[in-house]
Design a protein around this motif. Structure first.
Motif, PDB file in Angstrom:
ATOM      1  N   GLY A  57       5.807  -1.159   3.067  1.00  0.00           N
ATOM      2  CA  GLY A  57       4.372  -0.892   2.972  1.00  0.00           C
ATOM      3  C   GLY A  57       3.518  -2.110   2.722  1.00  0.00           C
ATOM      4  O   GLY A  57       2.356  -2.001   2.326  1.00  0.00           O
ATOM      5  N   VAL A  58       4.039  -3.300   2.966  1.00  0.00           N
ATOM      6  CA  VAL A  58       3.298  -4.540   2.763  1.00  0.00           C
ATOM      7  C   VAL A  58       2.397  -4.811   3.974  1.00  0.00           C
ATOM      8  O   VAL A  58       2.817  -4.654   5.121  1.00  0.00           O
ATOM      9  CB  VAL A  58       4.265  -5.724   2.526  1.00  0.00           C
ATOM     10  N   ALA A  73       0.138   7.963   0.123  1.00  0.00           N
ATOM     11  CA  ALA A  73      -0.010   6.761  -0.706  1.00  0.00           C
ATOM     12  C   ALA A  73      -0.998   5.777  -0.087  1.00  0.00           C
ATOM     13  O   ALA A  73      -1.844   5.207  -0.787  1.00  0.00           O
ATOM     14  CB  ALA A  73       1.344   6.089  -0.904  1.00  0.00           C
ATOM     15  N   ILE A  74      -0.901   5.589   1.228  1.00  0.00           N
ATOM     16  CA  ILE A  74      -1.801   4.667   1.921  1.00  0.00           C
ATOM     17  C   ILE A  74      -3.234   5.180   1.848  1.00  0.00           C
ATOM     18  O   ILE A  74      -4.163   4.440   1.495  1.00  0.00           O
ATOM     19  CB  ILE A  74      -1.368   4.490   3.395  1.00  0.00           C
ATOM     20  N   ARG A  75      -3.427   6.439   2.152  1.00  0.00           N
ATOM     21  CA  ARG A  75      -4.761   7.051   2.122  1.00  0.00           C
ATOM     22  C   ARG A  75      -5.368   6.931   0.719  1.00  0.00           C
ATOM     23  O   ARG A  75      -6.518   6.551   0.551  1.00  0.00           O
ATOM     24  CB  ARG A  75      -4.678   8.510   2.568  1.00  0.00           C
ATOM     25  N   SER A  76      -4.593   7.226  -0.294  1.00  0.00           N
ATOM     26  CA  SER A  76      -5.064   7.164  -1.678  1.00  0.00           C
ATOM     27  C   SER A  76      -5.477   5.742  -2.065  1.00  0.00           C
ATOM     28  O   SER A  76      -6.547   5.532  -2.659  1.00  0.00           O
ATOM     29  CB  SER A  76      -3.963   7.662  -2.619  1.00  0.00           C
ATOM     30  N   ALA A  77      -4.648   4.762  -1.709  1.00  0.00           N
ATOM     31  CA  ALA A  77      -4.937   3.368  -2.040  1.00  0.00           C
ATOM     32  C   ALA A  77      -6.222   2.885  -1.367  1.00  0.00           C
ATOM     33  O   ALA A  77      -7.045   2.209  -1.986  1.00  0.00           O
ATOM     34  CB  ALA A  77      -3.768   2.471  -1.634  1.00  0.00           C
ATOM     35  N   LEU A 114       0.794  -1.222   0.000  1.00  0.00           N
ATOM     36  CA  LEU A 114       0.000   0.000   0.000  1.00  0.00           C
ATOM     37  C   LEU A 114       0.827   1.273   0.000  1.00  0.00           C
ATOM     38  O   LEU A 114       0.294   2.343  -0.249  1.00  0.00           O
ATOM     39  CB  LEU A 114      -0.936   0.011   1.215  1.00  0.00           C
ATOM     40  N   GLY A 115       2.090   1.178   0.302  1.00  0.00           N
ATOM     41  CA  GLY A 115       2.939   2.357   0.359  1.00  0.00           C
ATOM     42  C   GLY A 115       3.481   2.569   1.753  1.00  0.00           C
ATOM     43  O   GLY A 115       3.058   1.929   2.706  1.00  0.00           O
TER      44      GLY A 115
END
Length: 91
Positions: free
Chosen positions: A78-79, A36-40, A30-31
């Protein structure tokens, strides 16, 4: 053999709602930064409630369709390493 097929099919049907709600899986990447996490997660329909960077990992609290989900991500890549889901209380 037919009984085993029936039991397997029954188990899959029973588990379908939970599987359908889990749009994120162990091993997904996910980042490593909040954007990046929020967007995903928002792209999958989740509402991101909190993202914390602590103890060498990233903890993400999300809600989708009344189900609270907590993800644990590896800080380095980010896994997703853990997923915990529970129904929201309407109290």
């Amino acid at each position: 053999m037919e009984t085993l097929k029936t039991l397997t099919l029954t188990a899959l049907i029973a588990a379908a709602p939970a599987l359908a709600m889990a749009n994120v899986s162990l091993g997904d990447k996910l980042g490593t930064d909040e954007a990046a996490i929020r967007s995903a997660m928002e792209a999958q329909g989740y509402v991101v409630e909190e993202i914390e960077f602590e103890d060498g990992e990233i903890e993400v609290e999300l809600v989708k369709d009344g189900v609270e989900t907590e993800l644990v991500l590896n800080l380095t890549d980010g896994v997703v390493t853990a997923i915990e889901m529970e129904e929201e209380d309407d109290d």
